[in-house]
Enzyme design. Structure first.
Site, PDB file in Angstrom:
ATOM      1  N   LYS A  22       0.903  -1.147  -0.311  1.00  0.00           N
ATOM      2  CA  LYS A  22      -0.471  -0.308   0.169  1.00  0.00           C
ATOM      3  C   LYS A  22       1.039   1.384   0.011  1.00  0.00           C
ATOM      4  O   LYS A  22       0.484   1.993  -0.880  1.00  0.00           O
ATOM      5  CB  LYS A  22      -1.035  -0.329   1.199  1.00  0.00           C
ATOM      6  CG  LYS A  22      -1.767   1.459   1.062  1.00  0.00           C
ATOM      7  CD  LYS A  22      -2.958   0.607   2.417  1.00  0.00           C
ATOM      8  CE  LYS A  22      -3.577  -0.211   2.161  1.00  0.00           C
ATOM      9  NZ  LYS A  22      -5.187  -0.689   3.130  1.00  0.00           N
ATOM     10  N   ARG A  91      -3.284   3.148   8.498  1.00  0.00           N
ATOM     11  CA  ARG A  91      -3.733   1.992   8.211  1.00  0.00           C
ATOM     12  C   ARG A  91      -2.674   0.486   8.089  1.00  0.00           C
ATOM     13  O   ARG A  91      -1.656   1.485   7.659  1.00  0.00           O
ATOM     14  CB  ARG A  91      -3.759   2.350   6.708  1.00  0.00           C
ATOM     15  CG  ARG A  91      -5.900   2.593   6.803  1.00  0.00           C
ATOM     16  CD  ARG A  91      -6.105   3.352   5.123  1.00  0.00           C
ATOM     17  NE  ARG A  91      -6.677   4.511   4.520  1.00  0.00           N
ATOM     18  CZ  ARG A  91      -8.041   3.878   5.091  1.00  0.00           C
ATOM     19  NH1 ARG A  91      -8.486   2.498   4.476  1.00  0.00           N
ATOM     20  NH2 ARG A  91      -9.488   4.772   5.003  1.00  0.00           N
ATOM     21  N   GLY A 100      -8.059  -6.619   5.207  1.00  0.00           N
ATOM     22  CA  GLY A 100      -9.293  -6.601   5.756  1.00  0.00           C
ATOM     23  C   GLY A 100      -8.537  -7.659   7.661  1.00  0.00           C
ATOM     24  O   GLY A 100      -9.367  -8.223   8.148  1.00  0.00           O
ATOM     25  N   MET A 102      -5.833  -7.478   8.867  1.00  0.00           N
ATOM     26  CA  MET A 102      -4.822  -6.732   9.789  1.00  0.00           C
ATOM     27  C   MET A 102      -5.982  -4.945  10.361  1.00  0.00           C
ATOM     28  O   MET A 102      -6.632  -4.533   9.241  1.00  0.00           O
ATOM     29  CB  MET A 102      -3.703  -6.095   9.592  1.00  0.00           C
ATOM     30  CG  MET A 102      -2.867  -7.216   9.480  1.00  0.00           C
ATOM     31  SD  MET A 102      -0.831  -7.219   9.094  1.00  0.00           S
ATOM     32  CE  MET A 102      -1.312  -6.677   7.404  1.00  0.00           C
ATOM     33  N   ARG A 335      -3.576  -0.936  -6.260  1.00  0.00           N
ATOM     34  CA  ARG A 335      -3.062  -2.550  -5.634  1.00  0.00           C
ATOM     35  C   ARG A 335      -3.170  -2.839  -7.399  1.00  0.00           C
ATOM     36  O   ARG A 335      -4.356  -3.075  -7.587  1.00  0.00           O
ATOM     37  CB  ARG A 335      -3.334  -2.912  -4.426  1.00  0.00           C
ATOM     38  CG  ARG A 335      -4.575  -3.556  -5.325  1.00  0.00           C
ATOM     39  CD  ARG A 335      -4.643  -4.372  -3.361  1.00  0.00           C
ATOM     40  NE  ARG A 335      -6.592  -4.648  -2.747  1.00  0.00           N
ATOM     41  CZ  ARG A 335      -6.967  -4.873  -1.884  1.00  0.00           C
ATOM     42  NH1 ARG A 335      -5.933  -4.903  -0.681  1.00  0.00           N
ATOM     43  NH2 ARG A 335      -7.749  -5.030  -1.857  1.00  0.00           N
ATOM     44  N   HIS A 451     -15.906  -6.907   1.279  1.00  0.00           N
ATOM     45  CA  HIS A 451     -14.759  -8.039   2.225  1.00  0.00           C
ATOM     46  C   HIS A 451     -14.705  -9.243   1.666  1.00  0.00           C
ATOM     47  O   HIS A 451     -14.364 -10.287   1.343  1.00  0.00           O
ATOM     48  CB  HIS A 451     -15.160  -7.810   3.739  1.00  0.00           C
ATOM     49  CG  HIS A 451     -14.185  -8.994   4.881  1.00  0.00           C
ATOM     50  ND1 HIS A 451     -14.315 -10.503   5.101  1.00  0.00           N
ATOM     51  CD2 HIS A 451     -13.293  -9.056   4.721  1.00  0.00           C
ATOM     52  CE1 HIS A 451     -14.163 -10.753   5.730  1.00  0.00           C
ATOM     53  NE2 HIS A 451     -12.879 -10.159   5.445  1.00  0.00           N
ATOM     54  N   SER A 780      13.888 -42.870 -10.916  1.00  0.00           N
ATOM     55  CA  SER A 780      12.055 -41.389 -10.632  1.00  0.00           C
ATOM     56  C   SER A 780      12.062 -41.342  -9.277  1.00  0.00           C
ATOM     57  O   SER A 780      12.778 -42.469  -8.826  1.00  0.00           O
ATOM     58  CB  SER A 780      11.111 -42.339 -11.505  1.00  0.00           C
ATOM     59  OG  SER A 780       9.858 -41.919 -11.500  1.00  0.00           O
ATOM     60  N   CYS A 848       7.370 -39.217  -9.502  1.00  0.00           N
ATOM     61  CA  CYS A 848       6.812 -40.077  -9.952  1.00  0.00           C
ATOM     62  C   CYS A 848       5.479 -39.913  -8.704  1.00  0.00           C
ATOM     63  O   CYS A 848       4.370 -40.575  -9.412  1.00  0.00           O
ATOM     64  CB  CYS A 848       6.694 -41.292 -10.822  1.00  0.00           C
ATOM     65  SG  CYS A 848       7.488 -42.670  -9.472  1.00  0.00           S
ATOM     66  N   TYR A 868      11.701 -34.578 -16.327  1.00  0.00           N
ATOM     67  CA  TYR A 868      10.821 -34.543 -16.679  1.00  0.00           C
ATOM     68  C   TYR A 868       9.629 -35.082 -14.694  1.00  0.00           C
ATOM     69  O   TYR A 868      10.334 -35.609 -13.994  1.00  0.00           O
ATOM     70  CB  TYR A 868       9.865 -36.196 -17.260  1.00  0.00           C
ATOM     71  CG  TYR A 868      10.034 -37.656 -16.289  1.00  0.00           C
ATOM     72  CD1 TYR A 868       9.003 -37.706 -15.566  1.00  0.00           C
ATOM     73  CD2 TYR A 868      10.897 -38.184 -16.823  1.00  0.00           C
ATOM     74  CE1 TYR A 868       9.670 -39.330 -15.384  1.00  0.00           C
ATOM     75  CE2 TYR A 868      11.255 -39.162 -16.314  1.00  0.00           C
ATOM     76  CZ  TYR A 868      10.185 -40.192 -15.608  1.00  0.00           C
ATOM     77  OH  TYR A 868      11.055 -41.070 -14.870  1.00  0.00           O
TER      78      TYR A 868
END
Length: 897
Positions: A22, A91, A100, A102, A335, A451, A780, A848, A868
């Site tokens: 913020k 804030r 919401g 804090m 934001r 909210h 694997s 896997c 992979y």
């Protein structure tokens, strides 16, 4: 001395780590020349220092005083002066958005004297007393620890006495009396007085915001969103502007695109004669943002211009809070906005089309978790019937559950395995545990920026807000619609995509995205959301290094995996082929008294296994199929020990002859019984002590390869030996495998070449991988067992026993079976990769376990250098997407060095 405070004019959006999201964005808007009320930010470093010591950092008070003086000089007013006072908001603002979670305190500087001055300077007594009651209420609950419900109840009683629908129905005299009632509550609950000193209000409010970082709801939110606990929050101190001065004022929230669907255009809510907290709290239903254009055309035009500039500047969906004070627009926050999974893909594609971001950036803007949510089923619209109520589609998806009316009940029922829908008039941050537990959230008030909507979108929860036809009675634990009452526990269905609520459980159907993958990405060119998803997957496939295979044990699963884009099978579990009618053949092998009996049982199993492999190799023709030899202990194929004992005991008690076969089975079960079968006779150990078992399975594989080759196919079978601890075990099995392959080749005249590798699923195997690689042609990682044996617990036993407690206490950030434990299990993976390839350069290595389809784990496996990942067929698209994102992350990291 470390600097603790920065003016908005000194920062920028690249300072989010220090100033919080913020604060950094307020500074960025200030630099852009947007109308931001002046202020300053107390850094996250100051917060961390306070939380570590419990004391204000040295010099903090002095820095705040200096910046406050600068604000006062620029405004020509002093904080809390008796006439026309300067007022401040305090804030929170963490690095990552925690809406919401804090604390916030508005109207700092008001007291019994300055409220009179504010009334005179504004010419509006009601506004002054409304602002003062807000301060006392927020300060009392946030700073002094008074239960917020006590303030809310006092307000509710006053509105009822006055016959007021909402707080606008209360006049200045009512609000003045409410202030006194609030101050009395504070004295009663704390033994202390509401502070009249503006400087004390400011100091205590800043420290209270610091402390709220460790509040229960903030900790819960961070655990769910995987936000580190050590970051701390910044605190933003800002000159107050007022949306509650009168009808020519108001507050709102706006998005540059629809955060639920991603559709272009301005979206948001506006609430006349209100402060910003009223909008997000949902205590009054807002009006559409377009209404601001009718009420205040100039302010609306400016807002539209600022929104366009912000989206172009941030190159993303922006979420803005604003206030109109007597017709003048002020920007209070921006934001990068939270969005639904659907909106994430749509916005990423559209921004790329508009040239604001590249295709790679578009891929980076979406995630495997979001893709997984889009693959969830949706309601069958043909079976829905009429809706009970309509609201705002705040977060899409389909959810069915029992209606509950408070967070505690939601958590209780969910813990018992019941699916629930949290129904509230509106949610508050205290409802977070219930929102986490629920399948969906339904509110009778609020809009897309309330909210409930913002938090639900961030969590990927289904949400419908502002369903005004519903009357919620939380005390009686029920809601009514059109004269019909629905008690707690009644099953309802919530459609977050359409904004509707339905009685009972509505049937589900596959989503459009799932249908696209089921069709094998073939057919007509996709449109809309499906097109956005297809483009992201295509981009990921073009940049990823990791191959994506599937875990599949049947031809049907193999075919589905191929349609979903799998590049082979990384794990074919042969034990799944011994279930059903074949159990009798396994029993015969286990109970065999002679070699001839055992060979007959194995000979009966051979053609069945061969046919299984033929079907799977055909479905994956031209792609690798890694077949794991039998892994679990043999007693798992026999009836339950207790069940057999009870049957035999019952027969004996009734004087009837005992079943000879049951008796023989019980004898075998008792003979094979192990206290900890997970660490017993299984895997390679079983193959070495059960004569003929490995040979039968290898022969079935080899003969399937021959048949597919003779049919013109391109079978690529690989043989994987499970649970190897030493190179000697693997060497012995390889010798037997080689002998069988040679016999089949000689008998058929067809060359059969099947690479032989092993699963690395024990710590010793990982630590001696260099030796094992001398015999293994591939590795694997079986991360399920590797996690169990590294941590020293059995998944089936411990997850229900103590995992929830470990998560609550912060011992786990996430279950190590869900996301790879990088520090422990991951360290073993790194060692095994390095030592295995040192011994055998070019060694093919995959994974896997279930981690192969987990988005965060895929990034780890990419960084570890695996070739992979393999996962369930339904997670293949998720793994493909994340493998591409992992490659981009690596490129970005390299470029930044």
């Amino acid at each position: 001395m470390v600097r603790c405070v920065y003016a908005f004019t000194e920062g920028g959006r690249d300072m989010a780590g220090l100033l919080g999201g913020k604060g950094a964005n307020l500074a960025e808007m200030t630099r852009m020349g947007l109308p931001v009320p002046p202020g300053f930010t107390v850094t996250t470093e100051a917060c961390r220092a306070f939380l570590a010591t419990g004391a204000e950092p040295d010099g903090l008070a002095h820095e705040i005083s200096d910046h406050l003086t600068a604000l006062e000089e620029a405004a020509g007013r002093r904080l809390g002066q008796p006439d026309d006072p300067l007022l401040l908001s305090v804030r929170s603002g963490a690095r990552f958005s925690m809406p919401g979670m804090m604390e916030t305190v508005l109207d700092i500087g008001l007291n019994d004297a300055s409220v009179i001055g504010l009334a005179k300077s504004s010419g509006n007594d009601r506004f002054a007393w409304d602002s003062y009651r807000r301060l006392v209420q927020m300060f009392g609950s946030t700073v002094m620890g008074v239960d917020s419900a006590l303030f809310e109840n006092a307000m509710a009683r006053l509105k009822e006495a006055r016959g007021a629908v909402d707080d606008l129905g209360l006049d200045a005299s009512d609000l003045s009396g409410l202030v006194e009632a609030y101050k009395k509550l504070i004295r009663q609950e704390t033994g202390d007085h509401f502070p009249q000193s503006p400087a004390e209000q400011l100091r205590r409010a800043v420290l209270a915001v610091f402390e709220s970082w460790n509040g229960e709801r903030a900790r819960l939110y961070r655990r769910r969103e995987h936000i580190p606990d050590h970051l701390g929050t910044a605190v933003n101190v800002q000159t107050m502007v007022f949306g509650n001065v009168g009808p020519d004022s108001g507050s709102g929230v706006a998005f540059t695109r629809d955060p639920a669907t991603g559709q272009p255009g301005l979206y948001g809510d506006y609430l006349p004669n209100a402060q910003g907290e009223d909008v997000v709290a949902g205590i009054r239903n807002t009006v559409p943002l377009a209404e601001l254009g009718r009420l205040h055309p100039d302010a609306f035009a400016q807002l539209c211009d600022h929104l366009r500039k912000l989206e172009a500047h941030y190159r993303d969906l922006c979420d803005i809070e604003f206030t109109v004070e007597r017709g003048r627009l002020w920007m209070l926050q921006t934001r990068v906005g939270k969005r639904t999974a659907e909106a994430a893909f749509a916005i990423a594609a559209e921004l790329a089309d508009e040239g604001l971001i590249t295709s790679d950036e578009s891929l980076a803007r979406v995630s495997g978790g979001e893709l997984a949510r889009l693959m969830f089923p949706r309601f069958d619209t043909s079976a829905m019937g009429a809706a009970l109520a309509h609201g705002i589609p705040a977060s899409p998806g389909a959810a069915v559950g029992a209606a509950v009316f408070d967070s505690t009940e939601a958590v209780r029922r969910a813990a018992a395995g019941e699916k629930v829908v949290l129904v509230r008039q509106e949610t508050t941050p205290d409802d977070l545990p219930g929102m986490v537990a629920a399948q969906a959230v339904l509110t009778s008030r609020g809009g897309k920026t309330s909210h409930a909507a913002v938090v639900a979108r961030g969590m990927g929860k289904v949400c419908v807000c502002g369903a005004e036809e519903i009357t919620v009675d939380p005390q009686a634990r029920r809601f009514t619609v059109g004269g019909t009452t629905f008690e707690e526990g009644t099953v309802i269905s919530v459609d977050g995509s359409e904004g509707t609520v339905h009685a009972g459980a509505v049937p589900l159907v596959d989503s459009a995205v799932m249908r696209y993958f089921e069709a094998g990405s073939q057919g007509e060119r996709p449109t809309g959301l499906v097109d956005a998803v297809a483009r992201a997957i295509q981009q990921a496939d073009g940049v990823r290094r990791l191959e994506v295979r599937a875990n599949a044990d049947t031809p049907e699963d193999a075919a589905r995996a191929r349609r979903f884009g799998a590049q082979g099978i990384g794990l074919c579990r042969t034990e799944h082929m011994f279930l059903g009618d074949r159990r009798q053949l396994i029993e015969a092998m286990i109970l065999a008294r002679t070699d001839a009996d055992r060979e007959r049982a194995l000979a009966a199993l051979l053609p069945l296994q061969r046919q299984d492999f033929i079907g799977i190799l055909e479905a994956m023709d031209g792609l690798p199929v890694t077949i794991r030899l039998l892994d679990p202990p043999l007693h798992e194929f026999l009836p339950d020990r207790t069940e057999l004992s009870v049957r035999l005991a019952a027969a004996e008690a009734h004087g009837t002859p005992c079943d000879a076969h049951d008796a023989e089975l019980l004898d075998a079960v008792n003979r094979m019984h192990e206290e900890n079968p997970m660490l017993g006779l299984r895997g390679v150990r079983l193959g070495l002590v059960a004569p003929g078992l490995v040979a039968m399975q290898v022969r079935a594989i080899a003969e399937a390869v021959v048949e597919r080759k003779q049919a013109g196919g391109d079978p690529r079978a690989e043989i994987m030996v499970p649970l190897v601890d030493t190179v000697e075990e693997l060497r012995l099995v390889r010798e037997e495998v080689g002998q069988v392959l040679a016999e089949v080749a000689k008998a058929t005249g067809v060359l059969v070449e099947c690479p032989v590798g092993t699963m690395i699923e024990l710590p010793r195997a990982a630590l001696t991988a260099g030796r094992i690689a001398e015999e293994a042609q591939f590795f694997s990682f079986g991360t399920n067992d590797l996690t169990q044996t590294t941590w020293g617990f059995s998944r089936d036993d411990v997850e229900a026993a103590f995992f929830s407690a470990y998560l609550d206490k912060g011992i786990f950030k996430v279950s190590p079976f869900e996301t790879i434990d990088r520090d422990g299990v991951g360290r073993l993976v790194d060692i095994a990769v390095a030592e295995g390839r040192a011994a055998r350069p070019g060694l093919k290595i995959g994974v896997c376990g279930e981690h192969g389809g987990d988005p965060e784990s895929v990034h780890f496996f990419h960084a570890a250098g695996l070739d992979y990942v393999s996962c369930s067929p339904f997670r293949v698209p998720v793994a493909r997407l994340e493998a591409g994102r992992a490659a981009l992350s690596e490129t970005e990291t390299s470029d930044s060095r």
